[in-house]
Scaffold this motif. Sequence first.
Motif, short mmCIF file in Angstrom:
data_model
loop_
_atom_site.label_atom_id
_atom_site.label_comp_id
_atom_site.label_asym_id
_atom_site.label_seq_id
_atom_site.Cartn_x
_atom_site.Cartn_y
_atom_site.Cartn_z
N UNK A 1 0.49 -0.99 0.16
CA UNK A 1 0.17 -0.31 0.05
C UNK A 1 0.38 1.19 -0.16
N UNK A 2 0.45 1.85 -0.97
CA UNK A 2 1.22 4.36 -0.96
C UNK A 2 0.24 4.57 -0.39
N UNK A 3 0.99 5.83 -0.51
CA UNK A 3 0.73 7.40 -0.30
C UNK A 3 -0.50 7.69 -1.23
N UNK A 4 -0.46 7.32 -2.62
CA UNK A 4 -1.12 7.05 -3.51
C UNK A 4 -2.95 6.26 -3.21
N UNK A 5 -2.19 4.73 -2.26
CA UNK A 5 -3.33 4.69 -2.18
C UNK A 5 -4.32 5.53 -1.21
N UNK B 1 4.26 8.95 8.95
CA UNK B 1 5.45 9.11 8.30
C UNK B 1 6.08 8.35 6.89
N UNK B 2 5.53 9.23 5.99
CA UNK B 2 5.32 10.30 6.09
C UNK B 2 3.74 10.64 6.03
N UNK B 3 3.38 12.08 7.13
CA UNK B 3 2.50 12.61 7.71
C UNK B 3 2.17 13.68 6.42
N UNK B 4 0.31 13.81 6.41
CA UNK B 4 -0.13 15.17 6.27
C UNK B 4 -1.03 15.59 6.36
N UNK C 1 1.01 7.70 6.17
CA UNK C 1 1.64 6.17 5.62
C UNK C 1 1.88 5.76 7.79
N UNK D 1 3.44 5.07 11.13
CA UNK D 1 4.67 4.71 11.64
C UNK D 1 5.20 2.97 11.52
N UNK D 2 6.75 2.94 11.15
CA UNK D 2 7.25 1.81 11.54
C UNK D 2 6.88 0.95 12.92
N UNK E 1 2.93 -2.51 5.16
CA UNK E 1 2.94 -1.30 5.09
C UNK E 1 1.26 -1.12 4.88
N UNK F 1 -1.50 3.12 5.49
CA UNK F 1 -1.61 4.54 5.45
C UNK F 1 -3.33 4.64 6.60
#
Lengths: 363, 864
Positions: free
Chosen positions: A231-235, A265-268, A307, A309-310, A324, A326
């Motif tokens: 999974x990515x930030x695009x998802x 992390x990253x955060x938005x 995303x 955080x680990x 991983x 979000x």
Amino acid sequence: MIDEPTISAAVEAALAAIAAAPDTAALKQVRIEHVGDASVLSRANRAIRDLPGPQKAAAGKLVGQGKGRVQQALASRQEELAAAEQEAALAAETVDVTLPTDRRPRGAVHPLTTLQERIEDFFVGIGWEIAEGPEVESSWFNFDALNADPEHPSRSRQDTLYVASAEGGEDQDAGLLLRTQTSPVQIRAMLERGAPLYVACPGTVYRADEMDATHSPMFHQVEGLAIDEGLTMANLVGTLDAFAAALFGGAPITRLRPNHFPFTEPSAEMDFRCFACDARLGLDHEPDPGCRVCGGTGWIEMGGCGMVHPNVLRAAGIDPGRHQGFAFGLGIERILMLRNGVADMRDMVEGDVRFTQHYGTEI
Amino acid sequence: MPRIPLTWLAEHVELPADATAAQVATDLSRVGLEEEAIHGAQITGPLVVGRVLELVKEPQKNGKTINWVRVDVGPAHNEDADDPKDPQPGAERPSRGIICGAHNFVEGDLVVVALPGTVLPGDFAIAARKTYGHTSDGMICSGEELGLGPDPAGEDGIIVLGRGHAEGLSAEPGDDAIALLGLGDEVVEINVTPDRGYAFAMRGVAREYGHATGSAFTDPVLAIEEPEAGRGGVPVQLRDESPIRDRAGATRFVAMEVRGVDATAATPRWMARRLTQAGMRPISLIVDVTNYVMLDLGQPLHAYDAHSLVAPIVVRRARAGETLRTLDDVERRLDPEDLLITDCGGEQGDRVLGLAGVMGGAETEVHDGTRNVVIEAATFDPVTVARTARRHRLPSEASKRFERGVDPELPLRAARRAAELIVEHGGGEIDPRVTDEGSVTAPAPIRLRTDAAERLIGVPYTAEEVVGALRELGAEVEDAEDGTLRVTPPSWRPDLTIPEDLIEEIARLRGYDRIPSVLPAAPAGRGLTPAQRCRRAVTRALAEAGLTEVTSYPFVGAEVFEALRYEEGDERRDAVRLLNPLAEDEPLLRTSLLQTLLPVARRNLSRGEESLAIFQRGATVRPGAGDAPVPAPAARPSAEELAAIDAAVPVQTGALAALVGGASGPDSWWGSAEPWGWSEAIELARRAAAAAGVELEVRQAQQAPFHPGRTAELRVTAADGNAQVVGHAGELHPAVIGAYALPPRTSALELDLEAVIAAAPAVVRAVPVPTFPLAKEDFAFVVEESVPAAAVHAAILLGAGDLAEQVHLFDDFTGEQIGEGKRSLAFAVRLRSAEGTLDAEAIRATRARIVDTVARAVGGELRA
């Protein structure tokens, strides 16, 4: 007696009487007089059998035809009169339909409940499940598992309501608190179900805030969490776009701005394009400078996301090397305030029935 | 939060000449520096330079003397001719006539004139006005009137170019004075997240502006010569016997001395102006310089009067009982966790000078007589400073920066910069002997897979983009040639410790707007759980029954237990207590929903409602077993730890409560509505349960806060046959009704909704629908008054066996005919067989069985 003039006269007399009958009761009398046992036609009918054979056919035809005409006229007049009588009767029963009909007042569901259900339905619709957890939560689930530093200001007693220890000293907390976010539910869901995991967590949360028009010590959040391979930030963006479309309609635009949260992390920070003014038509449309929803900026701040955080994954027993995902969080009151134009936070929490009744069971 | 004057920002990064605060704020927000406010220009309109051509002093009756002045305000603003009725002093020529009460100027001086149309700070609009017998066509301004504060040279009166606020300035009549005095500067106030301490300085914000726009950034630190530390400076000792979380309180301490300073020298106008714009108050040259360098570079500095210092300076933790009078003139009792700056002064030779990184003390403060200044530039531990600032409620400019982390490479150069500025404006010379105690830990390199950013963000960044972004940040990047990069973060980014931190920076610098939108396909979900569906159904059922859902806070005080008449020892008195409740008189969490629903009812009645029909779903809370352990973060706790947490978490029950009272509807053409009462409360409970698929069993009971004779205990029977009490319903006790000023006979219900839902069948099994003819039989049984209707009902059902289709009570009668202490209960019974038509004999036999069963079960006699 069964001659043509007699029968004709009887038929004509019957037809005249039928036509003259003013109502069904009179018509009933006419029926007795003109086709009843004692009537000319009935008697003629009975007399046919006494006639010599050769005459029987002609007489039968004569009387039968005459009686048929009379019966037909009777039926038709009966129908006509009955309809008129029913019409009159119904007219007499007319009521004033504008009289009030509210014998028992209607009930209503709190709009936050309805909105929360609608949000849940969105997530269920994209295959997610709805997870729940306790409102009085342990500090570990609410803070430590979410990678909040021991010094993080949100842990302070100015911000968070703690449960007093029953065992320790007077000024000691019990390692328990009123959850400040629904994120501990995410940890519980990960610990219980593992990955892959797609859950939304709606619920009541608490902060040590004073009550005013835009703050309440108790409010509602919905958080989303997706953990899977790849999974990515695009998802994350795709999910937020679909959510915004479901909630505010149209072809929504979302925007992420860098921010900082301990648990992502990253955060938005996520902004939704204003759904109220011209800004909703696209990035090439200027917002209305006086727009009450977006304040003329074209954007509405909706909450934090990022995303996972680990360290959060590790605390929840998930291997960050393999999975991983979000997470994001939104305030339900804020959505209701924006979407339905609720001006004052207090209206939503004070329990005034007038506030709720306005909505009924829809929002 | 930091305020960024655009003209200051432009010193470190290329800013377009027409840049507006709004545009800069937008640019900064794109890289994560959120706009908090924009502070616009304070003055608008024609504020211009004027030359005093003539002035006449006119004494007034009130003892004052005013000046009637002819001022040349430039060809664009001058009036060509005097007003014939009110001529200005001296020879007529293009000018304006102005009245001025100040006397610190003479003919020929250049002054600042606010012409009509100017708006001064405080929304003060200037217009031509009649005063002292003349028309004053504008105003000659003082520094105070322009928001510049008192004259830096102490001069009383208006601004004269070349002196005071306008030191070193020259101009021509008609020139724009807003630009000349720097009054048109816009300021952007930003919000800095706790991980970005470096953005608490112009240096850091300028770097971010460069990231956001691609403008060229020049690091101001590189322009400062780094002094060489050596022996002979002020001796400093760093001691920390009790570090917090294994981190020493002070890791570096630079001390630099400037000797022979004139501490009374004026702060330069531009510096005072910038401090003001950044939200700080100018105080004195030395203090202003330390603040200025802090705002510019991010390094908090402290200046000591060297004469008052008794070396060595010792940095240590406080001892129990120590106190300090801080610069804000508050005597503070120190905590052993506080990190202190101390010296060998005072009676004991052990004197506290200040709270490290938070606030200095009064004794060694610089003052007008200070000749030699020691500048402190140190690196303090964020946790230590944060705790001290919070403990003493002292959020200073220094502590705000230390809490977020200050570039540990800054102290030498920041001290040097401050020393240079002091010498430049206050004279003296820098002592070459510089103390630099402690050390700097180099940032640890991070291994980053070259494709890591793409894998987490979903954007196919090129290698150049990845490496470029990291280098723009100031990181050193080496290719480890095994598919990874070795990234060493810059000294000012202590927040960058794991690969994900670097990935965020890459995504941020390359723009979050590049991230595409891809809805992930989740595996098929199972929809709402049965419990979630049931809760919705219950809510709808009550709303459809005419009730309105409300919310309430869960906080209560112990008095509520008395108000609700709980007995001593009632387990509902055992409530969870908050350590820091919002209201001191409501420290407990409700143990029953009615505790908080009743006050909501009262509020609604006080706002004009005349009847009640409200309900709430919410959690009730009972204490768990003791305190919860707090396992370590970033690792899955052991099963034992998790079990211990769950045991300690209070027992929380999803509950349902409703209150009904007063008229159940309005009076109208149909007559009056029945009042709500005990039976409606019970029926609402039954309907709520039925909406979840559960039948409630109702029994007579007694339970606070209900009426002792009008309380139903509500029970469910689980699939295993075990019955359980899940709530109560009925009329409230009159004392409770009185206490909350409710309508008479207000009734209520309370249900443990989770227990109700748990009793629901997983599948509702079908029943046959036979089509053989129905037999209707009526019965009236006379029983003792104490026999509950439900018992008779149950006996009839038992007697009728499989043939019972429906049993319905249609009358409950008492009276003389029946006899004292007796009641007659009449039932309509519908009988139907699934196997065939019931003949007269079968019906007779069934009647007999029913009569017999009722007689044996409850002593009921069929009424003749």
